[in-house]
Motif scaffolding. Structure first.
Motif, PDB file in Angstrom:
ATOM      1  N   UNK A 101       0.849  -1.113  -0.004  1.00 31.82           N
ATOM      2  CA  UNK A 101      -0.042  -0.085  -0.024  1.00 31.82           C
ATOM      3  C   UNK A 101       0.905   1.280  -0.137  1.00 31.82           C
ATOM      4  N   UNK A 102       1.969   1.075  -0.483  1.00 28.31           N
ATOM      5  CA  UNK A 102       3.065   2.397  -0.575  1.00 28.31           C
ATOM      6  C   UNK A 102       3.202   2.987   0.956  1.00 28.31           C
ATOM      7  N   UNK A 103       3.044   2.164   1.821  1.00 24.99           N
ATOM      8  CA  UNK A 103       3.452   2.840   3.187  1.00 24.99           C
ATOM      9  C   UNK A 103       4.926   2.972   3.367  1.00 24.99           C
ATOM     10  N   UNK A 104       5.517   4.001   3.997  1.00 25.34           N
ATOM     11  CA  UNK A 104       6.894   4.211   4.258  1.00 25.34           C
ATOM     12  C   UNK A 104       7.410   3.344   5.163  1.00 25.34           C
ATOM     13  N   UNK A 105       8.405   2.948   4.819  1.00 24.18           N
ATOM     14  CA  UNK A 105       9.344   1.927   5.971  1.00 24.18           C
ATOM     15  C   UNK A 105      10.457   3.084   6.782  1.00 24.18           C
ATOM     16  N   UNK A 106      10.296   2.747   8.198  1.00 20.96           N
ATOM     17  CA  UNK A 106      11.279   3.251   9.029  1.00 20.96           C
ATOM     18  C   UNK A 106      12.454   2.594   9.014  1.00 20.96           C
ATOM     19  N   UNK A 107      13.530   3.391   8.578  1.00 22.93           N
ATOM     20  CA  UNK A 107      15.006   2.636   8.567  1.00 22.93           C
ATOM     21  C   UNK A 107      15.850   3.192   9.751  1.00 22.93           C
ATOM     22  N   UNK A 108      15.581   4.307  10.421  1.00 23.19           N
ATOM     23  CA  UNK A 108      16.691   4.715  11.450  1.00 23.19           C
ATOM     24  C   UNK A 108      16.484   6.245  11.610  1.00 23.19           C
ATOM     25  N   UNK A 109      17.433   6.664  12.600  1.00 23.85           N
ATOM     26  CA  UNK A 109      17.396   7.833  13.101  1.00 23.85           C
ATOM     27  C   UNK A 109      19.110   8.505  12.803  1.00 23.85           C
ATOM     28  N   UNK A 110      19.385   9.597  12.048  1.00 25.45           N
ATOM     29  CA  UNK A 110      20.661  10.207  12.180  1.00 25.45           C
ATOM     30  C   UNK A 110      20.805  11.350  13.225  1.00 25.45           C
ATOM     31  N   UNK A 111      21.952  11.844  13.379  1.00 26.51           N
ATOM     32  CA  UNK A 111      22.312  13.167  13.987  1.00 26.51           C
ATOM     33  C   UNK A 111      23.260  13.644  13.376  1.00 26.51           C
ATOM     34  N   UNK A 112      23.257  15.092  12.723  1.00 29.51           N
ATOM     35  CA  UNK A 112      24.106  15.774  11.768  1.00 29.51           C
ATOM     36  C   UNK A 112      25.444  16.194  12.822  1.00 29.51           C
ATOM     37  N   UNK A 113      26.643  15.769  12.192  1.00 30.05           N
ATOM     38  CA  UNK A 113      27.773  16.053  12.813  1.00 30.05           C
ATOM     39  C   UNK A 113      28.492  17.080  11.902  1.00 30.05           C
ATOM     40  N   UNK A 114      28.140  17.320  10.920  1.00 30.76           N
ATOM     41  CA  UNK A 114      28.869  18.499   9.833  1.00 30.76           C
ATOM     42  C   UNK A 114      27.589  18.843   8.750  1.00 30.76           C
ATOM     43  N   UNK A 115      27.713  20.247   8.625  1.00 29.00           N
ATOM     44  CA  UNK A 115      26.615  20.863   7.894  1.00 29.00           C
ATOM     45  C   UNK A 115      27.172  21.969   7.072  1.00 29.00           C
ATOM     46  N   UNK A 116      26.821  21.981   5.953  1.00 27.84           N
ATOM     47  CA  UNK A 116      27.310  22.966   4.543  1.00 27.84           C
ATOM     48  C   UNK A 116      25.911  23.690   4.503  1.00 27.84           C
ATOM     49  N   UNK A 117      26.170  24.682   3.624  1.00 28.78           N
ATOM     50  CA  UNK A 117      24.918  25.493   3.206  1.00 28.78           C
ATOM     51  C   UNK A 117      23.957  24.597   2.472  1.00 28.78           C
ATOM     52  N   UNK A 118      24.270  23.573   1.651  1.00 25.48           N
ATOM     53  CA  UNK A 118      23.213  23.038   0.859  1.00 25.48           C
ATOM     54  C   UNK A 118      23.651  21.219   0.898  1.00 25.48           C
ATOM     55  N   UNK A 119      24.218  20.933   2.188  1.00 23.75           N
ATOM     56  CA  UNK A 119      24.273  19.490   2.653  1.00 23.75           C
ATOM     57  C   UNK A 119      24.609  19.330   3.759  1.00 23.75           C
ATOM     58  N   UNK A 120      24.691  18.210   4.408  1.00 22.81           N
ATOM     59  CA  UNK A 120      25.265  17.683   5.542  1.00 22.81           C
ATOM     60  C   UNK A 120      25.429  16.157   5.480  1.00 22.81           C
ATOM     61  N   UNK A 121      26.226  15.925   6.719  1.00 25.66           N
ATOM     62  CA  UNK A 121      26.745  14.666   6.984  1.00 25.66           C
ATOM     63  C   UNK A 121      26.300  14.373   8.506  1.00 25.66           C
ATOM     64  N   UNK A 122      25.719  13.146   8.632  1.00 22.66           N
ATOM     65  CA  UNK A 122      25.440  12.562  10.117  1.00 22.66           C
ATOM     66  C   UNK A 122      25.665  11.130  10.244  1.00 22.66           C
ATOM     67  N   UNK A 123      25.612  10.819  11.468  1.00 29.07           N
ATOM     68  CA  UNK A 123      25.782   9.692  11.781  1.00 29.07           C
ATOM     69  C   UNK A 123      24.743   8.914  12.206  1.00 29.07           C
ATOM     70  N   UNK A 124      24.479   7.529  11.938  1.00 35.29           N
ATOM     71  CA  UNK A 124      23.323   6.852  12.376  1.00 35.29           C
ATOM     72  C   UNK A 124      23.324   6.502  14.003  1.00 35.29           C
ATOM     73  N   UNK A 125      22.489   6.955  14.601  1.00 36.38           N
ATOM     74  CA  UNK A 125      22.435   6.788  15.999  1.00 36.38           C
ATOM     75  C   UNK A 125      21.099   5.885  16.394  1.00 36.38           C
ATOM     76  N   UNK A 126      20.392   5.541  15.416  1.00 34.34           N
ATOM     77  CA  UNK A 126      19.146   4.425  15.763  1.00 34.34           C
ATOM     78  C   UNK A 126      19.014   3.733  14.299  1.00 34.34           C
TER      79      UNK A 126
END
Length: 290
Positions: free
Chosen positions: A248-273
Motif C-alpha cells: 500500500x505504498x506505506x513508508x518503511x522506517x529505517x532509523x535516525x541520524x544526528x548531523x555532525x557536519x553541516x554545509x549550506x546545501x548538504x550535511x553529514x550525519x551519523x546513524x544513532x538508531x
C-alpha cells in the motif's frame, strides 16, 4: 416552227439569263464599291482629324520648344555674363595670391632667422608636456586611490558601527539571560544546558551517499539538506523508504541520524538508531518529523 427558230429562241433565253446575271453582278459590285467608298471616306475623315490633332500638337510643341530655346539662350547669356564675372574675380584672386605668396616668402625668411630658437622651445615644451602628463596621471591615480580608500573607510565605519551596535545588543541580551539563568539557579556551563538547541524545522530530503567507518563501525550518511534549510549540527533526522504497491505504498522506517557536519546545501550525519529489518541506502528519504 423550224429548227433554226428553236435554236434562236434557246440562244435568246441563254443570253437573257447571262444578261440578268451580269446585271446582278454589276449591281452587287456597285453596292460593294459604294460601301467601300463610304468606309474610305470615314477613314479619310479620321485621318484628317488625326492630322489636325497632330498639327495642333506640333504647333504647341513648336511653341513650347521655341520658348525653351529662348529660355536656354537667355540662360546662356546669363551664364556667359557670370563666367565673365568669375574670370574677373579669378584675376583678382590671382593678384591677391601673388601678394600672399610674397608675404609668405617674407614670413618664411623671418621664420628661418628664428628657427633654431623655436625648435629648442618646441623640444623643451614637448619634454615639459610629457612631465606634466605623467604628473597629471599620477595625481589622477592618487585621487582615485584616495577616493576608493575613503569609500572603503566609510563602508567599514558603517559596518563597524553596525557590528558594535549588534555586539552591544547581544551583550545586553546575554547579560539579561545570564541574570535569568542565575535567578533560576542553573549553571550555563552545564553540558546538558550547552547541548540544548532549537528543534529542526520541518524539512524533507534525500540520502546522497552512505559510508561506514571500518575502525569503529560508525555509519555516516550524506543528505541533501543544509544550513540554508535551517539545519545545524546536532539536529536529528528520521530515515524512511517509500513502500511498494504490495504494502500500500506505506513508508518503511529505517532509523535516525544526528548531523555532525553541516554545509549550506548538504550535511553529514551519523546513524544513532538503525532499524533491525532495514539498511539505509542512497536514495532513501529523510525527514525532521515522522
Amino acid at each position: 416552227m423550224s429548227f433554226v427558230g428553236k435554236i434562236l429562241v434557246v440562244v435568246q433565253v441563254i443570253l437573257s439569263v447571262c444578261f440578268m446575271g451580269f446585271a446582278g453582278a454589276v449591281y452587287t459590285a456597285q453596292n460593294n464599291w459604294r460601301a467601300e467608298s463610304k468606309k474610305l471616306e470615314g477613314n479619310l475623315k479620321n485621318i484628317q482629324t488625326s492630322m489636325a490633332e497632330l498639327e495642333s500638337e506640333y504647333s504647341n510643341y513648336k511653341t513650347e520648344t521655341t520658348q525653351k530655346v529662348n529660355d536656354a539662350l537667355s540662360e546662356a547669356q546669363k551664364a556667359k555674363a557670370a563666367n565673365k564675372l568669375l574670370e574677373q574675380q579669378s584675376k583678382s584672386y590671382q593678384n591677391q595670391l601673388e601678394t600672399v605668396r610674397a608675404e609668405r616668402d617674407t614670413s618664411v625668411a623671418q621664420a628661418e632667422t628664428t628657427g633654431e630658437e623655436a625648435k629648442f622651445r618646441r623640444q623643451e615644451s614637448g619634454r615639459q608636456r610629457v612631465v606634466n602628463k605623467t604628473l597629471h596621471n599620477t595625481v589622477n591615480d592618487l585621487r582615485a586611490k584616495i577616493k576608493n580608500l575613503e569609500d572603503t573607510i566609510f563602508t567599514q565605519s558603517i559596518r563597524e558601527k553596525n557590528l558594535v551596535a549588534k555586539q552591544n545588543k547581544l551583550l545586553n541580551e546575554l547579560k539579561y539571560l545570564n541574570k535569568i539563568v542565575a535567578n533560576l539557579g542553573v549553571d550555563p556551563k552545564d553540558p546538558a544546558i550547552a547541548g540544548m538547541q532549537s528543534p529542526p524545522p520541518a524539512v524533507e530530503g534525500l540520502i546522497l551517499n552512505t559510508k561506514k567507518d571500518k575502525r569503529n563501525g560508525t555509519k555516516f550518511v550524506e543528505v541533501s539538506l543544509g544550513s540554508d534549510d535551517g539545519l545545524s549540527k546536532g539536529h536529528q533526522l528520521f530515515v524512511y523508504r517509500f513502500g511498494t504497491k504490495a504494502n500500500g505504498n506505506r513508508p518503511k522506517y529505517l532509523g535516525k541520524i544526528e548531523l555532525v557536519y553541516v554545509d549550506p546545501d548538504k550535511a553529514v550525519g551519523t546513524v544513532i538508531d538503525a532499524a533491525k529489518n532495514g539498511v539505509i541506502e542512497k536514495g532513501d528519504h529523510v525527514n525532521s518529523k515522522l
